[in-house]
Design an enzyme around this catalytic site. Structure first.
Site, PDB file in Angstrom:
ATOM      1  N   LYS A  85      37.015 -31.592  -0.595  1.00 57.40           N
ATOM      2  CA  LYS A  85      36.105 -31.575   0.558  1.00 57.40           C
ATOM      3  C   LYS A  85      35.948 -32.919   1.301  1.00 57.40           C
ATOM      4  O   LYS A  85      36.661 -33.165   2.258  1.00 57.40           O
ATOM      5  CB  LYS A  85      34.763 -31.004   0.138  1.00 57.40           C
ATOM      6  N   ASP A 130      33.948 -30.366 -11.801  1.00 58.32           N
ATOM      7  CA  ASP A 130      34.366 -30.019 -10.444  1.00 58.32           C
ATOM      8  C   ASP A 130      33.400 -30.705  -9.482  1.00 58.32           C
ATOM      9  O   ASP A 130      32.285 -30.248  -9.265  1.00 58.32           O
ATOM     10  CB  ASP A 130      34.338 -28.495 -10.282  1.00 58.32           C
ATOM     11  N   PHE A 153      31.359 -21.755  -8.647  1.00 56.00           N
ATOM     12  CA  PHE A 153      32.381 -21.549  -7.619  1.00 56.00           C
ATOM     13  C   PHE A 153      33.432 -22.638  -7.772  1.00 56.00           C
ATOM     14  O   PHE A 153      33.132 -23.817  -7.640  1.00 56.00           O
ATOM     15  CB  PHE A 153      31.802 -21.588  -6.196  1.00 56.00           C
TER      16      PHE A 153
HETATM   17  C1  LIG Z   1      34.706 -25.681  -1.877  1.00 58.72           C
HETATM   18  C2  LIG Z   1      34.809 -25.776  -3.350  1.00 58.72           C
HETATM   19  C3  LIG Z   1      36.003 -25.475  -4.031  1.00 58.72           C
HETATM   20  C4  LIG Z   1      37.209 -24.930  -3.311  1.00 58.72           C
HETATM   21  O1  LIG Z   1      37.736 -25.839  -2.393  1.00 58.72           O
HETATM   22  P1  LIG Z   1      38.763 -25.310  -1.274  1.00 58.72           P
HETATM   23  O2  LIG Z   1      39.206 -26.571  -0.588  1.00 58.72           O
HETATM   24  O3  LIG Z   1      38.022 -24.361  -0.402  1.00 58.72           O
HETATM   25  O4  LIG Z   1      39.882 -24.642  -1.975  1.00 58.72           O
HETATM   26  C5  LIG Z   1      36.033 -25.654  -5.397  1.00 58.72           C
HETATM   27  N1  LIG Z   1      34.961 -26.095  -6.069  1.00 58.72           N
HETATM   28  C6  LIG Z   1      33.808 -26.405  -5.459  1.00 58.72           C
HETATM   29  C7  LIG Z   1      32.652 -26.913  -6.258  1.00 58.72           C
HETATM   30  C8  LIG Z   1      33.678 -26.232  -4.078  1.00 58.72           C
HETATM   31  O5  LIG Z   1      32.526 -26.516  -3.478  1.00 58.72           O
END
Ligand SMILES: *Cc1c(COP(=O)(O)O)cnc(C)c1O
Length: 423
Positions: free
Chosen positions: A277, A248, A163
């Site tokens: 986040k 990420d 994700f």
């Molecule tokens: C939440 C998340 C995203 C997306 O972040 P948003 O602020 O919702 O756009 C991308 N990568 C990871 C691993 C995430 O947990």
């Protein structure tokens, strides 16, 4: 005012919004907000530390932290005061200008990630935006002959279960078919390979590969960690092929695992890390860090930008968050309370597996009761999340206390029983 109204929680925006019950707010929500999130579970009006209150005055222990965002809980006094005073001094300037908090935050991120000389930071407003910048960075790693515009590196590799966000580039990196299918065609060249399979990775990475995107722990897929050996193999394969290794750490970064980065223990230097986040302690802020001169030089003047990204308030929020984490021993708390929670969870009968590090925890149940558990937990005064039919995710504030963890552990058997009875 009705008797019921007198009991409602008061908030600063009441003068503008008026007062309503949760049920009234939800009726107004469904006729005014787009339906992409379904019906919200509760209408929340106030928070303090790891506690939040809904519009009807009910208290909850927040074990999700706004999905790994509220690193220092709700309304942290220091973060709140820094944000408020920055906003009262200088709120926004555009990227025609810069400001001290933006520069100081970039320096701080480079320091805590032990970034080598030539490493740089770009600020965005969210995780998906940080990953869009990373996607563009990957495209710029074209691999054509020097001085030519020809691109031979067209392949970008991500993992099954990945994700990376909801905008088109980040969505192309995201694996889930239900998220992708309605929006095809997505930016091309992305392939998804089996999770955690070193041989599959080695076979996929070649001289047409621009980048490999990895989450050290897949959060949305139910808290699935990659091993240090896998991360090391990815570093080796990408270096050999001239591809970028992009981590990420939007969910796993900034202390969530008890370390600044979840990838720290693997002992590798990635080419880029994305963050969001928890970075702003609840305020929207995202970032990409490019490691080393060569990677940092891939995006040049005019090739990327943002209006809001890196604004004085967002960067002050992040600076205050990092300062509080450092000065209040928060990383040690994450390790101690996280270990305590995982031990306690593993001792619960219906729990078949516990995963994760620090305060990013996933656990599986012996039946498909996770969504029903979310409802039962809310009724019992706990906010939790079910990323899968038999998987629960916890990502509480990093300041969660042992006593608060114990309160949840004590309530858990009854929550599971209620969920099973409801099936
Ligand atoms: C939440 C998340 C995203 C997306 O972040 P948003 O602020 O919702 O756009 C991308 N990568 C990871 C691993 C995430 O947990």
């Amino acid at each position: 005012m009705t008797a019921n109204e007198a009991e409602l929680v008061e908030t600063p925006a009441d003068a503008i919004t008026g007062h309503s019950t949760g049920a009234d707010w939800l009726a107004r929500y469904s006729s005014s907000l787009m339906g992409v999130f379904g019906t919200p579970q509760r209408v929340l009006v106030r928070g303090a530390g790891s506690l939040v209150w809904d519009a009807d005055g009910k208290e909850y222990l927040d074990l999700l932290g706004g999905i790994a965002v509220n690193a220092l809980g709700h309304a942290h006094p220091f973060v709140t005061s820094v944000i408020s005073s920055q906003l009262a001094t200088l709120g926004h300037v555009s990227n025609f200008f810069t400001s001290p908090t933006q520069i100081a935050l970039a320096e701080k991120l480079l320091a805590i990630t032990k970034a080598p000389a030539g490493s740089k930071v770009f600020f965005a407003n969210s995780g998906t935006e940080a990953n869009e910048a990373a996607f563009k960075l990957a495209r710029r790693n074209g691999g054509g002959p020097a001085g030519s515009e020809s691109v031979k590196r067209t392949k970008i590799i991500a993992l099954e279960g990945a994700f990376h966000g909801r905008t088109m580039g980040a969505l192309a990196l995201t694996a889930k078919e239900a998220y992708r299918a309605p929006f095809e065609p997505l930016p091309g060249g992305v392939v998804h390979i089996p999770f955690g399979d070193v041989e599959a990775l080695r076979a996929a990475v070649d001289d047409t590969t621009a980048a490999v995107f990895l989450e050290p722990i897949q959060g949305e897929a139910g808290v699935r960690p990659l091993s240090a050996e896998y991360l090391q193999a990815a570093r080796e394969a990408t270096t050999q092929a001239g591809a970028l290794l992009i981590l990420d750490e939007v969910q796993t970064g900034i202390g969530r695992t008890g370390k600044w980065l979840a990838s720290e223990d693997a002992g590798i230097v990635p080419d880029a890390v994305t963050l969001a986040k928890g970075l702003g302690g609840g305020f929207p802020v995202g970032a990409i860090i490019t490691f080393g001169e060569a990677t940092s030089a891939l995006l040049t003047a005019g090739q990327h930008g943002t209006t809001f990204g890196g604004n004085p308030v967002a960067t002050a929020a992040a600076l205050a968050t990092l300062h509080a984490i450092e000065s209040q021993g928060v990383l040690a708390n994450v390790l101690a309370v996280g270990a305590h929670l995982r031990d306690g969870l593993a001792a619960v009968d219906a729990v078949t597996e516990v995963r994760g590090e620090g305060l990013l925890i996933g656990f599986d149940l012996d039946a498909d009761v996770a969504p029903a558990m979310v409802t039962a937990a809310l009724d019992a005064g706990f906010i939790i999340n079910s990323p899968g039919p038999r998987t629960i995710r916890l990502a509480p504030p990093l300041i969660l206390t042992t006593e608060q963890a114990d309160r949840f552990l004590a309530a858990l058997p009854e929550i599971i029983k209620t969920a099973k009875d409801a099936q």
